[in-house]
Design a protein around this motif. Structure first.
Motif, PDB file in Angstrom:
ATOM      1  N   ALA A   1     104.962  37.527 -12.866  1.00  0.00           N
ATOM      2  CA  ALA A   1     104.976  36.575 -11.749  1.00  0.00           C
ATOM      3  C   ALA A   1     103.773  35.637 -11.826  1.00  0.00           C
ATOM      4  O   ALA A   1     103.897  34.426 -11.589  1.00  0.00           O
ATOM      5  CB  ALA A   1     104.989  37.325 -10.417  1.00  0.00           C
ATOM      6  N   LEU A   2     102.608  36.188 -12.144  1.00  0.00           N
ATOM      7  CA  LEU A   2     101.413  35.355 -12.291  1.00  0.00           C
ATOM      8  C   LEU A   2     101.590  34.346 -13.418  1.00  0.00           C
ATOM      9  O   LEU A   2     101.228  33.170 -13.284  1.00  0.00           O
ATOM     10  CB  LEU A   2     100.194  36.237 -12.564  1.00  0.00           C
ATOM     11  CG  LEU A   2      99.676  37.088 -11.411  1.00  0.00           C
ATOM     12  CD1 LEU A   2      98.585  38.043 -11.905  1.00  0.00           C
ATOM     13  CD2 LEU A   2      99.138  36.218 -10.285  1.00  0.00           C
ATOM     14  N   ALA A   3     102.153  34.802 -14.549  1.00  0.00           N
ATOM     15  CA  ALA A   3     102.350  33.917 -15.694  1.00  0.00           C
ATOM     16  C   ALA A   3     103.277  32.751 -15.346  1.00  0.00           C
ATOM     17  O   ALA A   3     103.003  31.600 -15.688  1.00  0.00           O
ATOM     18  CB  ALA A   3     102.916  34.704 -16.869  1.00  0.00           C
ATOM     19  N   LEU A   4     104.373  33.057 -14.664  1.00  0.00           N
ATOM     20  CA  LEU A   4     105.318  32.004 -14.285  1.00  0.00           C
ATOM     21  C   LEU A   4     104.675  31.016 -13.308  1.00  0.00           C
ATOM     22  O   LEU A   4     104.851  29.801 -13.429  1.00  0.00           O
ATOM     23  CB  LEU A   4     106.563  32.631 -13.651  1.00  0.00           C
ATOM     24  CG  LEU A   4     107.458  33.434 -14.606  1.00  0.00           C
ATOM     25  CD1 LEU A   4     108.534  34.181 -13.809  1.00  0.00           C
ATOM     26  CD2 LEU A   4     108.111  32.533 -15.639  1.00  0.00           C
ATOM     27  N   GLY A   5     103.929  31.545 -12.356  1.00  0.00           N
ATOM     28  CA  GLY A   5     103.248  30.671 -11.408  1.00  0.00           C
ATOM     29  C   GLY A   5     102.183  29.819 -12.066  1.00  0.00           C
ATOM     30  O   GLY A   5     102.007  28.643 -11.730  1.00  0.00           O
ATOM     31  N   GLY A   6     101.468  30.401 -13.037  1.00  0.00           N
ATOM     32  CA  GLY A   6     100.464  29.635 -13.765  1.00  0.00           C
ATOM     33  C   GLY A   6     101.081  28.500 -14.564  1.00  0.00           C
ATOM     34  O   GLY A   6     100.540  27.395 -14.628  1.00  0.00           O
ATOM     35  N   PHE A   7     102.232  28.762 -15.168  1.00  0.00           N
ATOM     36  CA  PHE A   7     102.958  27.731 -15.914  1.00  0.00           C
ATOM     37  C   PHE A   7     103.345  26.580 -14.979  1.00  0.00           C
ATOM     38  O   PHE A   7     103.156  25.402 -15.303  1.00  0.00           O
ATOM     39  CB  PHE A   7     104.205  28.362 -16.541  1.00  0.00           C
ATOM     40  CG  PHE A   7     105.091  27.404 -17.284  1.00  0.00           C
ATOM     41  CD1 PHE A   7     104.591  26.576 -18.269  1.00  0.00           C
ATOM     42  CD2 PHE A   7     106.448  27.341 -17.000  1.00  0.00           C
ATOM     43  CE1 PHE A   7     105.420  25.689 -18.962  1.00  0.00           C
ATOM     44  CE2 PHE A   7     107.287  26.463 -17.673  1.00  0.00           C
ATOM     45  CZ  PHE A   7     106.771  25.631 -18.658  1.00  0.00           C
ATOM     46  N   ALA A   8     103.848  26.936 -13.806  1.00  0.00           N
ATOM     47  CA  ALA A   8     104.242  25.916 -12.837  1.00  0.00           C
ATOM     48  C   ALA A   8     103.029  25.144 -12.322  1.00  0.00           C
ATOM     49  O   ALA A   8     103.087  23.912 -12.164  1.00  0.00           O
ATOM     50  CB  ALA A   8     104.993  26.568 -11.673  1.00  0.00           C
ATOM     51  N   ALA A   9     101.912  25.839 -12.076  1.00  0.00           N
ATOM     52  CA  ALA A   9     100.706  25.171 -11.586  1.00  0.00           C
ATOM     53  C   ALA A   9     100.178  24.169 -12.610  1.00  0.00           C
ATOM     54  O   ALA A   9      99.720  23.076 -12.256  1.00  0.00           O
ATOM     55  CB  ALA A   9      99.634  26.212 -11.266  1.00  0.00           C
ATOM     56  N   THR A  10     100.243  24.532 -13.877  1.00  0.00           N
ATOM     57  CA  THR A  10      99.814  23.627 -14.943  1.00  0.00           C
ATOM     58  C   THR A  10     100.591  22.317 -14.893  1.00  0.00           C
ATOM     59  O   THR A  10     100.011  21.217 -14.940  1.00  0.00           O
ATOM     60  CB  THR A  10     100.020  24.283 -16.320  1.00  0.00           C
ATOM     61  OG1 THR A  10      99.193  25.435 -16.419  1.00  0.00           O
ATOM     62  CG2 THR A  10      99.666  23.318 -17.442  1.00  0.00           C
ATOM     63  N   LEU A  11     101.906  22.432 -14.786  1.00  0.00           N
ATOM     64  CA  LEU A  11     102.748  21.233 -14.774  1.00  0.00           C
ATOM     65  C   LEU A  11     102.534  20.405 -13.519  1.00  0.00           C
ATOM     66  O   LEU A  11     102.517  19.168 -13.573  1.00  0.00           O
ATOM     67  CB  LEU A  11     104.214  21.642 -14.902  1.00  0.00           C
ATOM     68  CG  LEU A  11     104.580  22.316 -16.231  1.00  0.00           C
ATOM     69  CD1 LEU A  11     106.019  22.806 -16.203  1.00  0.00           C
ATOM     70  CD2 LEU A  11     104.373  21.358 -17.398  1.00  0.00           C
ATOM     71  N   ALA A  12     102.381  21.078 -12.383  1.00  0.00           N
ATOM     72  CA  ALA A  12     102.141  20.347 -11.138  1.00  0.00           C
ATOM     73  C   ALA A  12     100.890  19.483 -11.260  1.00  0.00           C
ATOM     74  O   ALA A  12     100.885  18.304 -10.858  1.00  0.00           O
ATOM     75  CB  ALA A  12     102.009  21.333  -9.978  1.00  0.00           C
TER      76      ALA A  12
ATOM     77  N   ALA B   1     112.671  28.930 -13.374  1.00  0.00           N
ATOM     78  CA  ALA B   1     112.156  30.219 -13.839  1.00  0.00           C
ATOM     79  C   ALA B   1     111.463  30.977 -12.716  1.00  0.00           C
ATOM     80  O   ALA B   1     111.647  32.197 -12.559  1.00  0.00           O
ATOM     81  CB  ALA B   1     111.199  30.010 -15.003  1.00  0.00           C
ATOM     82  N   THR B   2     110.661  30.278 -11.919  1.00  0.00           N
ATOM     83  CA  THR B   2     109.974  30.950 -10.816  1.00  0.00           C
ATOM     84  C   THR B   2     110.968  31.391  -9.741  1.00  0.00           C
ATOM     85  O   THR B   2     110.836  32.483  -9.183  1.00  0.00           O
ATOM     86  CB  THR B   2     108.895  30.054 -10.190  1.00  0.00           C
ATOM     87  OG1 THR B   2     109.472  28.783  -9.827  1.00  0.00           O
ATOM     88  CG2 THR B   2     107.753  29.798 -11.173  1.00  0.00           C
ATOM     89  N   ALA B   3     111.963  30.546  -9.479  1.00  0.00           N
ATOM     90  CA  ALA B   3     112.997  30.938  -8.511  1.00  0.00           C
ATOM     91  C   ALA B   3     113.802  32.119  -9.036  1.00  0.00           C
ATOM     92  O   ALA B   3     114.113  33.062  -8.286  1.00  0.00           O
ATOM     93  CB  ALA B   3     113.919  29.756  -8.216  1.00  0.00           C
ATOM     94  N   GLY B   4     114.132  32.079 -10.337  1.00  0.00           N
ATOM     95  CA  GLY B   4     114.857  33.191 -10.944  1.00  0.00           C
ATOM     96  C   GLY B   4     114.064  34.484 -10.873  1.00  0.00           C
ATOM     97  O   GLY B   4     114.624  35.565 -10.653  1.00  0.00           O
ATOM     98  N   GLY B   5     112.753  34.387 -11.054  1.00  0.00           N
ATOM     99  CA  GLY B   5     111.910  35.569 -10.950  1.00  0.00           C
ATOM    100  C   GLY B   5     111.912  36.147  -9.548  1.00  0.00           C
ATOM    101  O   GLY B   5     112.022  37.371  -9.365  1.00  0.00           O
ATOM    102  N   TRP B   6     111.794  35.277  -8.560  1.00  0.00           N
ATOM    103  CA  TRP B   6     111.782  35.734  -7.163  1.00  0.00           C
ATOM    104  C   TRP B   6     113.114  36.379  -6.788  1.00  0.00           C
ATOM    105  O   TRP B   6     113.153  37.475  -6.224  1.00  0.00           O
ATOM    106  CB  TRP B   6     111.482  34.553  -6.245  1.00  0.00           C
ATOM    107  CG  TRP B   6     111.514  34.901  -4.786  1.00  0.00           C
ATOM    108  CD1 TRP B   6     110.712  35.809  -4.132  1.00  0.00           C
ATOM    109  CD2 TRP B   6     112.395  34.355  -3.799  1.00  0.00           C
ATOM    110  NE1 TRP B   6     111.043  35.854  -2.795  1.00  0.00           N
ATOM    111  CE2 TRP B   6     112.066  34.973  -2.563  1.00  0.00           C
ATOM    112  CE3 TRP B   6     113.408  33.404  -3.840  1.00  0.00           C
ATOM    113  CZ2 TRP B   6     112.742  34.666  -1.386  1.00  0.00           C
ATOM    114  CZ3 TRP B   6     114.069  33.094  -2.657  1.00  0.00           C
ATOM    115  CH2 TRP B   6     113.737  33.714  -1.446  1.00  0.00           C
TER     116      TRP B   6
END
Length: 279
Positions: free
Chosen positions: A67-78, A208-213
Motif C-alpha cells: 500500500a505504501l509503495a502504490l501510494g508513493g508511486f501516485a505521490a511522485t506523479l502528482a 492501481a491504488t483503487a484496486g489495492g483498496w
C-alpha cells in the motif's frame, strides 16, 4: 527573474561536477539506479506479500508495504505533473524531473519495510539503498541534486503519513483494518495524481491504488485467516511473472487509457486476493 525560471534552473552547479565522473563510475551507478525502478520496487513488495507465509513474515505487514509503495508511486506523479519541471539538459530520458521518482520510491519501499519490521540491520540496509539510489540519479545525469533530496524528504513524509493512518510506527502487530486504512490513503493520493493530469501514468496510479483498496477490503480478512499451503505458494509464484508483464505493458503506454487502468487495478486486486483464495 520569474519564479518558474528560477525553479527550472535548480542545478546549483552540481551538474558540472557530475560531468567529471569517470565513465566506469557512471556505468556502475547506471546499474545501481535500477534498485529504485518503479517496476523493481513494486515487484519486491508484491513478491514479499505473495510469499509472506513462506518467508516467515506477516501478510498484513507486507500488504501495508505494498500500500505504501502504490501510494508513493501516485505521490511522485502528482508532484511531477503539478510542478512540471524539466530534467537536466541531455538527460536522455523522458518525463519531468522534480521530484525524483526513484529516490521517492526507494525511500517509501525500503524505508517503509524498515519501519514496519523495526530491525536495526534492515534499517541500516534501507538507508544505504536509499542513498545509493538517490546518488545514482545525479551521477548518471537524469536529475539535479535538489530533485533527489526532495524525493527522499517526500518519501519519508509519505511513510510517516501512511503508518500514522494505518498501523503506527514500529508496530508490534498489524491488523487487516490498519492495512486497509493505508490502502485508503493511497487511493486518495491516486485521485490527486489523476487530478494533476490525465495521462497513462496517472490513470495507472489511480487505478492501481483503487484496486489495492478494493482488493484488500474484499479479501483482507480471508488473507489473514488463511494458512500457508503448497497450493498458495504455487499460485503466488505463478502470478509473479504476470505482474511484471502487466506492469511493463501499462507503463510503456502501448494500450489505451481504459485498458491500462483496468489492467493495473485488476492486477493489484488479484495480487491481494490470491493468498486468501488459494489458502
Amino acid at each position: 527573474m520569474r519564479a518558474d525560471t528560477t525553479l527550472a534552473d535548480r542545478d546549483v552547479g552540481e551538474m558540472a561536477v557530475v560531468e567529471t565522473f569517470p565513465e566506469a563510475v557512471v556505468d556502475l551507478f547506471d546499474l545501481l539506479t535500477r534498485l529504485g525502478d518503479p517496476v523493481t520496487l513494486l515487484l519486491v513488495v508484491a513478491a514479499g506479500y505473495l510469499l509472506a507465509d513462506h518467508l516467515g513474515v506477516s501478510s498484513t505487514r507486507m500488504a501495508t508495504a505494498l500500500a505504501l509503495a502504490l501510494g508513493g508511486f501516485a505521490a511522485t506523479l502528482a508532484l511531477k505533473y503539478a510542478f512540471a519541471l524539466p530534467r537536466p539538459p541531455g538527460a536522455g530520458t523522458d518525463g519531468y524531473g522534480f521530484p525524483s521518482g526513484h529516490a521517492l520510491g526507494a525511500t517509501v519501499v525500503y524505508g517503509g519495510l524498515a519501519a514496519l519490521f523495526d530491525d536495526r540491520r534492515l534499517s541500516a540496509a534501507a538507508a544505504a539503498l536509499i542513498v545509493v539510489v538517490a546518488a545514482s540519479r545525479v551521477v548518471i545525469g537524469v536529475h539535479y541534486l535538489v530533485d533527489v533530496v526532495v524525493g527522499v524528504a517526500v518519501g519519508l513524509g509519505y511513510v510517516a503519513a501512511g503508518l500514522r493512518a494505518g498501523p503506527g510506527y514500529s508496530p508490534a502487530s498489524v491488523t487487516a483494518a490498519e492495512t486497509g486504512r493505508t490502502f485508503a490513503l493511497a487511493a486518495v493520493v491516486g485521485l490527486v495524481a489523476l487530478a494533476a493530469a490525465v495521462v497513462t501514468d496517472t490513470v495507472v496510479a489511480a487505478a492501481a491504488t483503487a484496486g489495492g483498496w478494493i482488493g484488500w477490503r474484499v479479501a483482507g480478512d480471508r488473507v489473514v485467516a488463511a494458512a500457508g499451503s503448497t497450493r498458495r505458494l504455487v499460485a503466488s509464484v505463478a502470478l509473479l511473472p504476470g505482474v511484471v508483464v502487466v506492469a511493463l505493458l501499462v507503463l510503456d503506454g502501448g494500450v489505451t487509457l481504459p485498458v491500462a487502468g483496468g489492467l493495473a487495478g485488476g492486477t493489484v486486486a488479484l495480487v491481494l486476493a490470491i493468498p486468501g483464495l488459494s489458502g
